[in-house]
Design an enzyme around this catalytic site. Structure first.
Site, PDB file in Angstrom:
ATOM      1  N   TYR A 112      -3.042  -0.739  10.444  1.00 44.28           N
ATOM      2  CA  TYR A 112      -3.027  -1.061   9.014  1.00 44.28           C
ATOM      3  C   TYR A 112      -1.701  -0.660   8.374  1.00 44.28           C
ATOM      4  O   TYR A 112      -1.052  -1.444   7.682  1.00 44.28           O
ATOM      5  CB  TYR A 112      -4.187  -0.340   8.317  1.00 44.28           C
ATOM      6  CG  TYR A 112      -4.218  -0.499   6.811  1.00 44.28           C
ATOM      7  CD1 TYR A 112      -4.761  -1.641   6.233  1.00 44.28           C
ATOM      8  CD2 TYR A 112      -3.703   0.493   5.980  1.00 44.28           C
ATOM      9  CE1 TYR A 112      -4.792  -1.793   4.849  1.00 44.28           C
ATOM     10  CE2 TYR A 112      -3.731   0.355   4.602  1.00 44.28           C
ATOM     11  CZ  TYR A 112      -4.273  -0.793   4.039  1.00 44.28           C
ATOM     12  OH  TYR A 112      -4.287  -0.940   2.676  1.00 44.28           O
TER      13      TYR A 112
ATOM     14  N   SER B 123       0.834  -1.197   0.000  1.00 41.61           N
ATOM     15  CA  SER B 123       0.000   0.000   0.000  1.00 41.61           C
ATOM     16  C   SER B 123       0.868   1.245   0.000  1.00 41.61           C
ATOM     17  O   SER B 123       2.012   1.230   0.486  1.00 41.61           O
ATOM     18  CB  SER B 123      -0.898   0.010   1.247  1.00 41.61           C
ATOM     19  OG  SER B 123      -1.549   1.254   1.408  1.00 41.61           O
TER      20      SER B 123
END
Length: 681
Positions: A571, A558
């Site tokens: 996350y 990500s």
């Protein structure tokens, strides 16, 4: 019904029963009249299944259409058996109209025989008689004068002349047994032709059942009996990556595993080494199975390491023997040797491993070897199995016409013969990636906690295939469970032979500020993404190393692995862990030819399971926008002002694995439409 309708109906009914013919084997024809659009006069035509078609699924576009007068006029220019291959090119000058399939080598057989309808089939029972040492005598005993015997001759114009002459000389005959090959039958109506074909097939079956000895393959060899089902599957999964790697020495192959009673019984019997060494006989068989299989000569319960070592030795010997076979038989002008690896590998107690350029080809090769086992059983039960000579097999395998047929085949897709394992493949980025990889030729294993979602995508990918499982399968897998991962990968191995391309995509996201993030939140986030991708990479690396074919591991990381955004500590930290795994594994696995790369998406909202599960609502609240406008919001903060979709991430996966970046490993590719704060530094 028209002539073509009758022909297709007959083809479908005959092709639907594997007792009658094998997949893509045999052909059928019909003769009739049609008005010539040029002269307005009736013209006699023949419709015949074209080269490479399958009787059971044949359509009108798969028929070659020829003018009968021109086809039969070729007799006047036939230069003799030494030059009969030239006649295939002449068929093009007999074509009626445009379009239609390419005529097969058997076209002369259908056109020269004086009958309105002709079938040429490869039934196991008929080939058993055709390959028996005393096939001519058996033909007379079974059929009397209703079926004639034709000694082996390579398919072609001369064989068509031979069969036409036999029919003329034997007006009572309904067909022939073709030595070493199959059967041909005829009739004046489509129904009569079909009935005659079935009469030959069923009479042969009945004779073998009534007169055949009960153990044609000999007594059971102690220690070679089938392993129990669970142990058999486990042993197959443990051996398949090695065997696939060996069978891919010359070019990558996809595998298929068969553990049916027919195969296991054959391998448990004393005569299986002798019979396997004799090889297959029917041209349709050995073109797909090669002339003989590689056979493991150890008992079923031999230690796994001993079995692997012996398979390596046998593979080296097989390659040497095949090269010697080529050298013994090649003549000036023979095509180059296409590869010396086996297409069929037989392991007593476990089963058969078959190989091909794609899953369907691998599966069909295995089906053909099952046909060959049935043929050997039938021939040995009433006589002795006597396939055509080695030199004749070579003339078929390295036939210039076969080579030309291979050269006409479409170029393989970039990911052909590669097996992909995609976690979180039931939705979003995973589903889009699975679609792209399948479109580029890969076999795809879709792993997801939601088996129903995975099955939906797998069914979609295989919707246009002969069998959906030839393209994709679904497995239930929670990536936090080592048992689930091992079971999912074992299913992948048993389905396709191994794994070459792994996409670590499974994930979830908990959007919370630091003070609201619990230890359980942290653990769950890291268990799924950091620990889960580690476990998947570790287990797939075991398979890739055993295959010795290299491979690709791709992490869907990500932008957040680099960019410090608000309220997502768990996350982003897990994504940073994944990002560094890419670097660590690229350094460790490069020596095995395994490339490890990552992709850093951002703002993939549409179709995302993560965003739909609550992450989208949380991020929308953080940024103060409506949830249905979140994708637009992310787009406007990028340099390109474009929304990122799952398909864009899938494109990056393909770019890394499709063949153009063969020397790239340890790389992270941003797919974020341009986020300056996440630039790689």
């Amino acid at each position: 019904m028209t002539v073509v309708d009758d022909l297709l109906k007959r083809c479908h009914e005959l092709g639907a029963d594997p007792r009658n013919t094998n997949y893509a084997g045999g052909n059928a024809s019909a003769k009739g009249s049609q008005t010539d659009p040029v002269t307005g006069e009736p013209v006699d035509l023949m419709w015949v299944k074209g080269s490479g078609g399958d009787l059971g699924t044949l359509t009108a576009s798969g028929l070659a259409v020829l003018r009968l007068d021109r086809l039969r006029a070729l007799i006047n220019v036939y230069p003799g058996v030494e030059r009969e291959d030239e006649m295939v090119a002449a068929f093009d000058f007999c074509a009626h109209g445009k379009g239609g399939a390419a005529p097969s080598i058997d076209t002369a057989m259908h056109g020269l025989v004086e009958a309105a309808h002709v079938d040429h089939l490869h039934p196991d029972s008929g080939i058993a008689i055709a390959t028996a040492a005393d096939g001519a005598e058996l033909t007379r005993a079974i059929f009397g004068d209703r079926v004639a015997w034709v000694p082996w001759r390579r398919p072609g114009f001369q064989l068509g002349l031979d069969i036409a002459a036999i029919k003329t000389e034997n007006p009572q005959a309904i067909g022939v047994i073709l030595g070493g090959h199959g059967i041909t039958a005829w009739g004046e109506t489509s129904a009569e032709c079909q009935a005659n074909s079935l009469e030959i097939i069923r009479l042969a079956e009945s004779y073998l059942a009534a007169h055949g000895k009960t153990e044609p393959f000999g007594p059971v060899l102690p220690g070679y009996e089938a392993l129990p089902a669970s142990g058999r599957q486990a042993r197959a999964a443990a051996l398949f990556p090695l065997i696939r790697g060996l069978a891919s020495t010359d070019r990558p192959q996809v595998g298929h595993y068969t553990g049916t009673d027919v195969v296991l019984d054959f391998l448990s019997r004393a005569e299986h080494p002798r019979l396997a060494a004799l090889g297959t006989s029917c041209p349709d068989h050995f073109l797909r199975t090669k002339i003989s299989p590689l056979v493991l000569d150890l008992p079923a319960d031999a230690p796994l390491d001993q079995v692997k070592d012996r398979l390596r030795d046998l593979h080296a010997a097989y390659r040497a023997d095949y090269a010697a076979y080529y050298e013994r038989n090649a003549v000036e002008g023979s095509p180059a040797m296409r590869g010396a690896d086996p297409a069929i590998v037989l392991v007593p107690g476990v089963g058969m491993f078959s190989f091909g350029a794609d899953k369907q080809t691998a599966r069909v090769a295995g089906e053909f070897y099952v046909n060959a086992i049935n043929v050997m059983r039938g021939a040995e039960s009433v006589s002795a199995y006597a396939p055509i000579p080695e030199a004749e097999k070579f003339r078929i395998e390295y036939w210039s016409l076969e080579e030309a047929k291979l050269q006409r085949m479409p170029k393989p897709k970039p990911l052909a013969a590669r097996v992909a394992f995609v976690t979180g493949g039931g939705s979003g980025i995973g589903a889009a990636t699975a679609r792209r990889l399948a479109a580029e030729g890969a076999c795809v294993v879709i792993a997801d906690r939601d088996l129903g979602a995975a099955q939906k995508i797998a069914g979609e990918l295989g919707a246009n295939a002969l069998r959906a499982s030839d393209v994709a399968i679904a497995v239930a897998a929670d990536v936090t469970s080592e048992d689930d991962i091992r079971a999912g990968l074992a299913a992948a191995v048993l389905a396709f032979g191994g794994v070459d391309l792994v996409v670590n995509n499974a994930g979830l996201s908990l959007s919370k500020p630091l003070l609201e993030t619990t230890a359980a939140d942290w653990d769950l986030q890291h268990d799924v993404m950091a620990r889960g991708s580690f476990l998947v990479s570790r287990e797939t690396a075991r398979i890739m190393i055993e295959q010795n074919m290299g491979g690709d591991i791709v992490y869907i990381s990500s932008k957040n692995s680099l960019f410090a955004g608000p309220d997502n500590i768990a996350y982003s930290a897990a994504k940073a862990d994944q990002a560094h795994q890419v670097r660590l594994l690229a350094a460790e696995l490069g020596g095995h030819g395994i490339r490890v790369n990552g992709i850093n998406p951002d703002g993939v909202v549409r179709g995302s399971g993560i965003f739909a599960s609550g992450w989208g609502a949380n991020r929308a609240a953080v940024y103060g926008v409506q949830e249905d406008k979140l994708g637009e919001f992310y787009a406007q903060r990028t340099l390109l002002k474009r929304e990122v979709l799952p398909e864009h991430v899938a494109n990056a996966v393909y770019a890394l694995t499709g063949g153009d970046l063969t020397h790239t490993t340890g790389l992270h590719i941003p797919v974020d439409a341009g986020v300056a704060a996440a630039f790689l530094r």
